[in-house]
Motif scaffolding. Structure first.
Motif, PDB file in Angstrom:
ATOM      1  N   GLY A 181       0.808  -1.209   0.000  1.00  9.66           N
ATOM      2  CA  GLY A 181       0.000   0.000   0.000  1.00  9.66           C
ATOM      3  C   GLY A 181       0.844   1.263   0.000  1.00  9.66           C
ATOM      4  O   GLY A 181       0.558   2.219  -0.731  1.00  9.66           O
ATOM      5  N   LEU A 182       1.885   1.288   0.823  1.00  9.77           N
ATOM      6  CA  LEU A 182       2.758   2.462   0.898  1.00  9.77           C
ATOM      7  C   LEU A 182       3.479   2.725  -0.418  1.00  9.77           C
ATOM      8  O   LEU A 182       3.794   3.868  -0.749  1.00  9.77           O
ATOM      9  CB  LEU A 182       3.784   2.303   2.017  1.00  9.77           C
ATOM     10  CG  LEU A 182       3.251   2.389   3.433  1.00  9.77           C
ATOM     11  CD1 LEU A 182       4.329   1.981   4.434  1.00  9.77           C
ATOM     12  CD2 LEU A 182       2.754   3.792   3.734  1.00  9.77           C
ATOM     13  N   ILE A 183       3.722   1.674  -1.172  1.00  9.82           N
ATOM     14  CA  ILE A 183       4.393   1.823  -2.468  1.00  9.82           C
ATOM     15  C   ILE A 183       3.391   2.163  -3.571  1.00  9.82           C
ATOM     16  O   ILE A 183       3.638   3.050  -4.393  1.00  9.82           O
ATOM     17  CB  ILE A 183       5.177   0.537  -2.817  1.00  9.82           C
ATOM     18  CG1 ILE A 183       6.321   0.344  -1.803  1.00  9.82           C
ATOM     19  CG2 ILE A 183       5.700   0.575  -4.251  1.00  9.82           C
ATOM     20  CD1 ILE A 183       6.937  -1.045  -1.803  1.00  9.82           C
TER      21      ILE A 183
ATOM     22  N   TYR B 178       7.633  10.372  -2.178  1.00  8.95           N
ATOM     23  CA  TYR B 178       8.854   9.566  -2.082  1.00  8.95           C
ATOM     24  C   TYR B 178       9.056   8.969  -0.690  1.00  8.95           C
ATOM     25  O   TYR B 178       9.537   7.844  -0.567  1.00  8.95           O
ATOM     26  CB  TYR B 178      10.078  10.374  -2.530  1.00  8.95           C
ATOM     27  CG  TYR B 178      10.076  10.598  -4.023  1.00  8.95           C
ATOM     28  CD1 TYR B 178      10.202   9.539  -4.912  1.00  8.95           C
ATOM     29  CD2 TYR B 178       9.894  11.872  -4.556  1.00  8.95           C
ATOM     30  CE1 TYR B 178      10.168   9.725  -6.274  1.00  8.95           C
ATOM     31  CE2 TYR B 178       9.858  12.073  -5.924  1.00  8.95           C
ATOM     32  CZ  TYR B 178       9.994  10.994  -6.781  1.00  8.95           C
ATOM     33  OH  TYR B 178       9.953  11.187  -8.134  1.00  8.95           O
ATOM     34  N   ILE B 179       8.678   9.694   0.342  1.00 15.54           N
ATOM     35  CA  ILE B 179       8.796   9.137   1.696  1.00 15.54           C
ATOM     36  C   ILE B 179       7.933   7.887   1.815  1.00 15.54           C
ATOM     37  O   ILE B 179       8.367   6.877   2.362  1.00 15.54           O
ATOM     38  CB  ILE B 179       8.434  10.188   2.767  1.00 15.54           C
ATOM     39  CG1 ILE B 179       9.583  11.191   2.922  1.00 15.54           C
ATOM     40  CG2 ILE B 179       8.123   9.518   4.109  1.00 15.54           C
ATOM     41  CD1 ILE B 179       9.302  12.339   3.865  1.00 15.54           C
TER      42      ILE B 179
ATOM     43  N   GLY C 145       7.774   2.167   2.404  1.00 19.95           N
ATOM     44  CA  GLY C 145       7.228   0.871   1.993  1.00 19.95           C
ATOM     45  C   GLY C 145       8.328  -0.149   1.735  1.00 19.95           C
ATOM     46  O   GLY C 145       8.265  -1.280   2.212  1.00 19.95           O
ATOM     47  N   PHE C 146       9.354   0.265   1.001  1.00 21.83           N
ATOM     48  CA  PHE C 146      10.476  -0.647   0.747  1.00 21.83           C
ATOM     49  C   PHE C 146      11.256  -0.927   2.034  1.00 21.83           C
ATOM     50  O   PHE C 146      11.717  -2.047   2.253  1.00 21.83           O
ATOM     51  CB  PHE C 146      11.393  -0.101  -0.350  1.00 21.83           C
ATOM     52  CG  PHE C 146      10.857  -0.316  -1.728  1.00 21.83           C
ATOM     53  CD1 PHE C 146      10.769  -1.595  -2.272  1.00 21.83           C
ATOM     54  CD2 PHE C 146      10.413   0.749  -2.491  1.00 21.83           C
ATOM     55  CE1 PHE C 146      10.265  -1.802  -3.546  1.00 21.83           C
ATOM     56  CE2 PHE C 146       9.901   0.559  -3.766  1.00 21.83           C
ATOM     57  CZ  PHE C 146       9.830  -0.723  -4.293  1.00 21.83           C
ATOM     58  N   GLY C 147      11.377   0.080   2.888  1.00 25.90           N
ATOM     59  CA  GLY C 147      12.030  -0.131   4.188  1.00 25.90           C
ATOM     60  C   GLY C 147      11.269  -1.137   5.028  1.00 25.90           C
ATOM     61  O   GLY C 147      11.873  -2.009   5.667  1.00 25.90           O
ATOM     62  N   LEU C 148       9.949  -1.035   5.020  1.00 31.08           N
ATOM     63  CA  LEU C 148       9.114  -1.984   5.760  1.00 31.08           C
ATOM     64  C   LEU C 148       9.326  -3.403   5.248  1.00 31.08           C
ATOM     65  O   LEU C 148       9.448  -4.347   6.037  1.00 31.08           O
ATOM     66  CB  LEU C 148       7.644  -1.577   5.674  1.00 31.08           C
ATOM     67  CG  LEU C 148       6.624  -2.495   6.327  1.00 31.08           C
ATOM     68  CD1 LEU C 148       6.943  -2.746   7.799  1.00 31.08           C
ATOM     69  CD2 LEU C 148       5.223  -1.907   6.172  1.00 31.08           C
TER      70      LEU C 148
END
Length: 124
Positions: free
Chosen positions: A19-21, A38-39, A44-47
């Motif tokens: 979802g974040l991506i 971008y944040i 999302g990728f960090g998660l």
């Protein structure tokens, strides 16, 4: 009242990461705030990254305790909650950020955790 076990939390994390991506593209967040756009994607990728290393379902190498994972979640929610005021987002981007941050906090509040675990490295 804590009903989200670590396995369910793991599944929720991967769904949230997707979802974040994806959501910033779907709702046109980039036109509202490039930084918020971008944040969200980076978070999302960090998660996905720290979920793959957490001690729960769907992990590839459990290096981070579940408690440590929840600490990372709270740090991520802080980013979402604080950045609108630090960087002056418009209302749309602010609302998006606050919803994402609050969602993370709600999941953490209802997650079961063994608070005797170490914070970062999984106990053997």
């Amino acid at each position: 009242m804590k009903f989200i076990n670590s396995k369910l939390h793991g599944y929720l994390d991967y769904l949230a990461a997707i979802g974040l991506i994806a959501l910033p593209f779907v709702i046109g967040l980039e036109q509202q705030s490039q930084l918020a756009f971008y944040i969200s994607i980076v978070m999302g990728f960090g998660l996905i990254g720290y979920s793959l290393l957490s001690d729960y379902a769907l992990s590839i190498k459990p290096l981070i305790s579940y408690k440590g994972h929840l600490v990372f979640d709270l740090l991520a929610s802080s980013v979402f909650i604080l950045t609108p005021w630090i960087f002056g987002y418009n209302r749309f981007a602010t609302l998006y950020s606050l919803i994402m941050g609050a969602g993370v906090i709600v999941v953490v509040i209802f997650s079961k955790a063994n608070w005797n675990d170490s914070i970062l490295l999984k106990s053997s």
